[in-house]
Design an enzyme around this catalytic site. Structure first.
Site, short mmCIF file in Angstrom:
data_model
loop_
_atom_site.label_atom_id
_atom_site.label_comp_id
_atom_site.label_asym_id
_atom_site.label_seq_id
_atom_site.Cartn_x
_atom_site.Cartn_y
_atom_site.Cartn_z
CE1 TYR A 160 1.79 -9.62 -5.57
CE2 TYR A 160 0.15 -8.41 -6.78
CZ TYR A 160 0.19 -9.77 -6.13
OH TYR A 160 -0.65 -9.74 -5.06
CB THR A 161 8.48 -7.73 -6.34
OG1 THR A 161 7.86 -7.11 -5.76
CG2 THR A 161 9.25 -7.97 -7.68
CD GLU B 227 8.48 -11.47 -10.44
OE1 GLU B 227 7.83 -9.87 -9.76
OE2 GLU B 227 8.18 -12.12 -10.68
ZN ZN Z 1 3.59 -13.41 -10.36
#
Ligand code: ZN
Length: 245
Positions: free
Chosen positions: A30-31, A94
């Site tokens: 995840y970002t 991502e």
């Molecule tokens: Zn990461």
């Protein structure tokens, strides 16, 4: 279903192309940023020195940032089985999500559909094994929490993406928070190393801290209902079951 992919190239990649046979892993992230546009900017800006191959927006749109055959900079210092520095061997995906630091939310159903479609496409294209579909926290447990315990690992496994156990909810609940003895705890870690979690974390000076980090990484992945870093009977039976396949 045809996969629709947009482009927004990142300058952050190794200039030497790799052979497609080098691609053995998918790594989900995840970002961890509040704003989607900030996350996209970061991953496509040279100064940040980070990138990923794909970015999945809240609305499910997929952006290609680094073409598959170039090494993107998403995993950092990492290890899984006998592999180190997983960037060389992986495709990084991502997913926009503000993460644990900012009111960690569920992934949207549009994102999950895109994760499904993109993963299926990449698994087929590069013949990626089930056990090589990982989260960032699996390969860097002492540094990373992403994609976290809200990532739909079970749902994905039901669609042949990644692996999962075959234990019933009932059995799991019965064993949750049931204490186990020291030799069973050792067995748990042995299982984790067989699954692929790196043994190196247990060798360092920070052993106690690191073992707790691996336990948490395991829980974020396979026992998402309770991530507390404590090994109970439920964790043990899940780790046993994962090795039976
Ligand atoms: Zn990461």
């Amino acid at each position: 279903m045809a996969l629709k992919i947009d482009f927004n190239y990142s300058p952050n990649f190794n200039s030497i192309k790799r052979n497609y046979k080098k691609i053995k892993f998918l790594v989900f992230h995840y970002t961890g940023m509040k704003k989607e546009s900030d996350a996209i900017n970061k991953l496509t800006k040279m100064q940040s020195e980070v990138s990923s191959h794909y970015f999945i927006k809240n609305n499910g749109d997929i952006i290609l940032m680094v073409p598959d055959l170039y090494i993107a900079w998403h995993a950092g210092k990492s290890a899984w089985k006998n592999y180190k520095s997983l960037n060389k061997y992986s495709i990084g995906i991502e997913i926009n999500n503000s993460g644990h630091q900012f009111n960690y939310k569920k992934y949207s159903s549009k994102q999950i559909n895109s994760i499904l479609g993109l993963s299926k496409h990449l698994i087929k294209k590069y013949n990626i094994k089930k056990e090589n579909i990982l989260g960032h926290s699996d390969i860097a447990p002492n540094r990373k929490k992403d994609p976290g315990e809200k990532f739909p690992w079970k749902y994905l496994a039901e669609h042949n993406i990644g692996f999962w156990h075959s234990l019933s909810n009932n059995l799991l609940k019965k064993n949750r928070q049931i204490k186990i003895n020291e030799s069973d705890k050792k067995l748990f870690f042995k299982n984790l190393y067989k699954i692929g979690y790196s043994r190196n974390y247990s060798k360092s000076f920070h052993k106690t801290h690191n073992l707790r980090s691996i336990t948490k990484a395991f829980q974020r992945r396979f026992r998402q209902e309770l991530v507390n870093g404590l090994i109970d009977k439920e964790c043990l039976i899940i780790s046993n079951n994962l090795l039976k396949k």
